[in-house]
Structures are given as C-alpha cells and as structure tokens.
Design a protein around this motif. Structure first.
Motif, PDB file in Angstrom:
ATOM      1  N   ARG A 272      -5.342  39.819 -51.620  1.00 20.68           N
ATOM      2  CA  ARG A 272      -4.452  38.898 -52.330  1.00 20.68           C
ATOM      3  C   ARG A 272      -5.166  37.625 -52.762  1.00 20.68           C
ATOM      4  NH1 ARG A 272      -1.272  34.749 -50.283  1.00 20.68           N
ATOM      5  NH2 ARG A 272       0.457  34.107 -51.616  1.00 20.68           N
TER       6      ARG A 272
ATOM      7  N   LEU B 226      -4.100  41.779 -47.259  1.00 17.51           N
ATOM      8  CA  LEU B 226      -4.040  40.317 -47.146  1.00 17.51           C
ATOM      9  C   LEU B 226      -5.297  39.646 -47.694  1.00 17.51           C
ATOM     10  CD1 LEU B 226      -2.407  39.885 -43.618  1.00 17.51           C
ATOM     11  CD2 LEU B 226      -1.360  39.508 -45.845  1.00 17.51           C
TER      12      LEU B 226
ATOM     13  N   GLU C 145      -7.661  31.802 -46.229  1.00 22.89           N
ATOM     14  CA  GLU C 145      -7.167  33.172 -46.096  1.00 22.89           C
ATOM     15  C   GLU C 145      -8.322  34.163 -46.040  1.00 22.89           C
ATOM     16  OE1 GLU C 145      -4.066  34.339 -48.781  1.00 22.89           O
ATOM     17  OE2 GLU C 145      -3.287  32.308 -48.915  1.00 22.89           O
TER      18      GLU C 145
ATOM     19  N   ALA D 197      -8.984  36.501 -42.743  1.00 22.80           N
ATOM     20  CA  ALA D 197      -8.948  37.960 -42.907  1.00 22.80           C
ATOM     21  C   ALA D 197     -10.294  38.592 -42.579  1.00 22.80           C
ATOM     22  CB  ALA D 197      -8.536  38.302 -44.344  1.00 22.80           C
TER      23      ALA D 197
ATOM     24  N   SER E 217       0.278  30.642 -45.561  1.00 23.94           N
ATOM     25  CA  SER E 217      -0.840  31.598 -45.564  1.00 23.94           C
ATOM     26  C   SER E 217      -1.216  32.009 -44.148  1.00 23.94           C
ATOM     27  CB  SER E 217      -2.048  30.983 -46.268  1.00 23.94           C
ATOM     28  OG  SER E 217      -1.741  30.641 -47.603  1.00 23.94           O
TER      29      SER E 217
ATOM     30  N   THR F 133       7.658  36.657 -40.184  1.00 23.35           N
ATOM     31  CA  THR F 133       7.823  36.962 -41.609  1.00 23.35           C
ATOM     32  C   THR F 133       8.872  36.058 -42.239  1.00 23.35           C
ATOM     33  OG1 THR F 133       7.247  39.267 -41.148  1.00 23.35           O
ATOM     34  CG2 THR F 133       8.283  38.789 -43.264  1.00 23.35           C
TER      35      THR F 133
ATOM     36  N   THR G 266      -7.926  46.944 -53.174  1.00 22.04           N
ATOM     37  CA  THR G 266      -7.582  47.307 -51.798  1.00 22.04           C
ATOM     38  C   THR G 266      -8.084  48.705 -51.448  1.00 22.04           C
ATOM     39  OG1 THR G 266      -5.609  45.912 -51.924  1.00 22.04           O
ATOM     40  CG2 THR G 266      -5.682  47.544 -50.171  1.00 22.04           C
TER      41      THR G 266
ATOM     42  N   THR H 239      -3.452  46.773 -43.639  1.00 24.99           N
ATOM     43  CA  THR H 239      -2.677  45.537 -43.807  1.00 24.99           C
ATOM     44  C   THR H 239      -3.593  44.348 -44.033  1.00 24.99           C
ATOM     45  OG1 THR H 239      -0.961  46.437 -42.348  1.00 24.99           O
ATOM     46  CG2 THR H 239      -0.929  44.077 -42.768  1.00 24.99           C
ATOM     47  N   LEU H 240      -4.671  44.278 -43.279  1.00 29.53           N
ATOM     48  CA  LEU H 240      -5.614  43.177 -43.448  1.00 29.53           C
ATOM     49  C   LEU H 240      -6.336  43.266 -44.789  1.00 29.53           C
ATOM     50  CD1 LEU H 240      -7.150  42.972 -39.853  1.00 29.53           C
ATOM     51  CD2 LEU H 240      -5.533  41.398 -40.912  1.00 29.53           C
TER      52      LEU H 240
ATOM     53  N   SER I  40       7.416  32.554 -42.604  1.00 27.17           N
ATOM     54  CA  SER I  40       6.480  32.496 -43.720  1.00 27.17           C
ATOM     55  C   SER I  40       7.217  32.453 -45.059  1.00 27.17           C
ATOM     56  CB  SER I  40       5.549  33.710 -43.678  1.00 27.17           C
ATOM     57  OG  SER I  40       4.657  33.696 -44.772  1.00 27.17           O
TER      58      SER I  40
ATOM     59  N   ALA J  86       1.182  34.512 -42.533  1.00 23.55           N
ATOM     60  CA  ALA J  86       1.089  35.867 -43.072  1.00 23.55           C
ATOM     61  C   ALA J  86       0.179  36.748 -42.228  1.00 23.55           C
ATOM     62  CB  ALA J  86       0.584  35.813 -44.516  1.00 23.55           C
ATOM     63  N   PHE J  87      -0.735  36.148 -41.461  1.00 23.28           N
ATOM     64  CA  PHE J  87      -1.664  36.924 -40.627  1.00 23.28           C
ATOM     65  C   PHE J  87      -1.125  37.146 -39.217  1.00 23.28           C
ATOM     66  CE2 PHE J  87      -4.357  35.109 -43.906  1.00 23.28           C
ATOM     67  CZ  PHE J  87      -5.152  36.182 -44.255  1.00 23.28           C
TER      68      PHE J  87
END
Length: 425
Positions: free
Chosen positions: A324, A321, A176, A180, A58, A100, A283, A317-318, A103, A61-62
C-alpha cells in the motif's frame, strides 16, 4: 461549518501572510514561494495533529496482522497436548476487532481534518485570484486573459482539494515501509526482504511514470489555456465572426487545441493504466519472490523453510500492507508535483503587475455633493506597455514617456452619465 472554511477567515488569514511574505522576499532579492507559504500558514499545531493522526492510523493497521498471528498460534495449540485457554482466543478476536475499528475512526478524523485544510486553501486562493483580477494593469491583462483566470480558479485551485490530503502521507509512508519490513523479517527471515527487493527494482519505473505524468499534466494545462483563450476571443467578437463568415475557420482552430488536449488526456489515461497494473500485481510479485526463496533456502542454514497456514496468511497480509505505501508513492508523487505546478501558476499570476495605488484614489462612498463628479481624471498620461506608462517616483513627481499614447488627459464623468472612449487599439 467550521470558521476556518469560511471565505472571510481563510482569505484574510492567507492573503495577509502572502502580502508580508512578498514584501519580505522582494526586500531580500528573492522570489516569493506561495506553495511553502500556504503549508506554513496552517501552523505547527495543525500539522502536528494531522501527522499524528496519520501515523496512529498507519501504526494500528499493523496490529491486526500480529493479533492474527497470535490467533493462529492459539488455534494450532489445540492440535497439541497443551492447548491454551479459550479466554485468550476471545481476547485476541476482540483485539483484532477493536484495533480495526480504532484505525478506521482515526483515519476518518484524519480525512476530515485534511479535507477542511484543503478547502481552506482553495477558498483563500480563489478569493485572492478574484481580488487580483480587479487590480491587474493593462499590461498584465494582455497576458492574463479571462480564460486563464477562470482556469486558475476552477482547475489550479481545485488541486488543493484533490491533492492536499495526500501530503501527510509523506510522513507515514517511510514508517509503514519500515514496520512492514521488520515484521516480514520476523516472519520469513531474510527471505521476506527478497519481496521488498522486487519492489525496489520497480521503483525506477514508478519514478518514470510520475515524471511522465507531471509533464503530461503541464502540457494539458497549457493546451486548455490556449483553447479557452481562443473561445473567449471568439465569444467576445462573435458579431464580427458571424458578419464575415469566419465560423468554420475559428472552429478549425479550436478543434486543433481540443484534439491536442484529448491526445494528452489519452496519454494520461495510459499512464494511469500502467500505474494500476503495477500496483495490482506488486503484492503477487512480492509473495512469489519471498515464498520461493523461503521454500528453497529460507530455513536455518539455507535449508528449505517450513510453510504453513500461519506463515502464509500473516505474510500475505503484511505484503498487502507494505504494498500500500509503496504503491502510493507514485500517486502521491504525481499529485504533489501537480499541486506544486498549479500553485506555481497561481503564484505567477498573483505576482503580475498591478495598477499603481498612487495613481488611483478609491472611495467606498459617493460624494455627498452632487455637483462633484464621482469619476475624474486630471492631466493623466496613458500607455499600453511598461515603456509607455506613467511613472511616479518616491517624491511624487511625475515623469512622462515621450512615446505615451495619450497625454495630458483631463476628464470628468458626472453622476448618472454614460461615457465611452472610442479609438484605435
């Protein structure tokens, strides 16, 4: 195949812990808790490893969004007089690629480990259910029918394969959301928190959906139990049904439970549709609220904020994330509730009444002397319910209820003989 997945290991490991747990809880006057025991049986070491993998996956991913932000700054520097070195751009691009990949690798290791743990729990529970079926008392068999036992093994145990991989997410989801939110605050200021506010307002709906889904699943399991119980009764007495021409009557009764089960499945499908719609649109809703606030009063002193390609790409993108883990809350909650309900059903079955060990002498080998009967009953008393059964006190003395169905029964079955007991039920 890992040794922990094999039935012999998993059954021995969990069943022994279950026996000790039941004895300990009963001695304290408390009800056993199978769900917590299975989670505890994996040990701190396995849970630490799994949770660490989940948190690392997790966290990585950031990394990509932050490197993307730096890469966009690097690209925009060429529009100024002080352009940055091309080496920095290559490093940032490679960093995005390898972060990536890392992850994905860690996420794969996590999935492999939790799947193995879920299979271990499932195989142990299936074996425990089968062993319990061999020891059920006549009283327990009146409520625990073969159809319900089959449901426990094919439906309830299968929950551990399906829902167990989601349990470690309860540790990573809060992390997460916090990461975020902090990154969104750095990118958009307090306007980024406006999108999170829209998500928070949608959380009661997610809770309601999860509660409704859990209730529907319980009703679906109950309807399936009734349908399978009736089907087993029809199949066991199919000759009588055919002889008296009761096919249409029993078919209509089975159709009632089947229609009820299909109606519940239709409700569950509708709930999942609302969950998918809510998750897919979250989103866009977060981006709409946040960018509207940022473009209006998101700048210094509540002035309009500056929106450029760097702000838009990184923020979206954030948003994806943070959406999710928030979107997964309803799914994970529904799966966890379903897993708990299924485990509680298995627990009630495992706590059902068993044949007394003091009443039966079991032997793995036949007597060497062929004149000795392999099956023998001496002065036995039998009944159909708890008030009629034979009781043995701690001293081994025998007391018999006056309402017993059969009294003072002595019977021996010689080797190779076929014996049947026929009478009114």
């Amino acid at each position: 195949m890992p040794s922990r997945v094999k039935t012999r290991f998993s059954y021995t490991h969990i069943s022994q812990k279950w026996d000790r747990h039941v004895a300990k809880r009963v001695a304290k006057g408390k009800k056993p808790f199978l769900f917590g025991l299975i989670l505890q049986s994996f040990g701190i070491q396995q849970w630490t490893y799994v949770v660490l993998l989940r948190i690392l996956a997790s966290g990585l991913a950031f990394v990509a969004p932050q490197l993307m932000n730096s890469l966009l700054e690097f690209i925009s520097s060429y529009d100024t007089e002080t352009s940055q070195s091309a080496v920095l751009g290559i490093i940032l691009a490679l960093g995005m690629f390898f972060s990536t990949i890392a992850s994905s690798v860690i996420d794969g290791q996590f999935n492999q480990r939790v799947v193995v743990m879920g299979i271990e729990a499932r195989t142990a529970l299936v074996s425990m259910i089968y062993r319990k079926a061999l020891k059920l008392s006549p009283v327990a068999k009146q409520t625990e029918t073969p159809g319900e036992i089959n449901n426990h093994m094919s439906v309830d145990c299968e929950r551990w394969n399906h829902a167990f991989p989601g349990l470690p997410f309860w540790f990573s989801i809060p992390l997460e959301i916090c990461i975020a939110s902090w990154l969104l605050y750095r990118q958009l200021g307090w306007s980024g928190l406006g999108g999170l506010g829209a998500v928070v307002l949608a959380m009661p709906m997610q809770m309601w959906i999860a509660k409704h889904l859990s209730k529907a699943r319980n009703e679906k399991l109950a309807a399936m139990d009734n349908r399978i119980r009736l089907i087993n009764e029809v199949l066991s007495g199919v000759k009588i049904v055919k002889l008296y021409g009761w096919e249409s009557s029993f078919r209509d009764k089975i159709a009632v439970f089947r229609k009820l089960e299909l109606a519940i499945l239709h409700r569950i499908g509708i709930v999942y549709s609302y969950m998918n719609i809510l998750f897919s649109s979250m989103t866009l809703l977060m981006a709409l609220v946040s960018f509207s606030l940022y473009a209006t009063i998101g700048g210094p002193g509540f002035t309009p904020g500056e929106i450029n390609s760097q702000t838009i790409f990184v923020s979206i993108t954030l948003f994806g994330l943070v959406n999710r883990p928030i979107g997964m809350i309803s799914y994970i909650m529904g799966d966890t509730i379903g897993l708990y309900v299924s485990t509680r059903r298995i627990q009630d079955y495992l706590l059902a009444e068993e044949l007394s060990k003091n009443q039966i002498d079991r032997s793995d080998e036949l007597p060497q002397d062929h004149t000795v009967a392999p099956i023998e009953i001496r002065d036995a008393t039998f009944g159909w319910d708890k008030e009629q059964k034979k009781l043995l006190d701690d001293a081994g003395s025998r007391t018999t209820s006056t309402d017993a169905t059969l009294r003072n029964i002595t019977l021996s079955v010689d080797r190779g003989n076929l014996a049947a007991i026929v009478g009114r039920v």
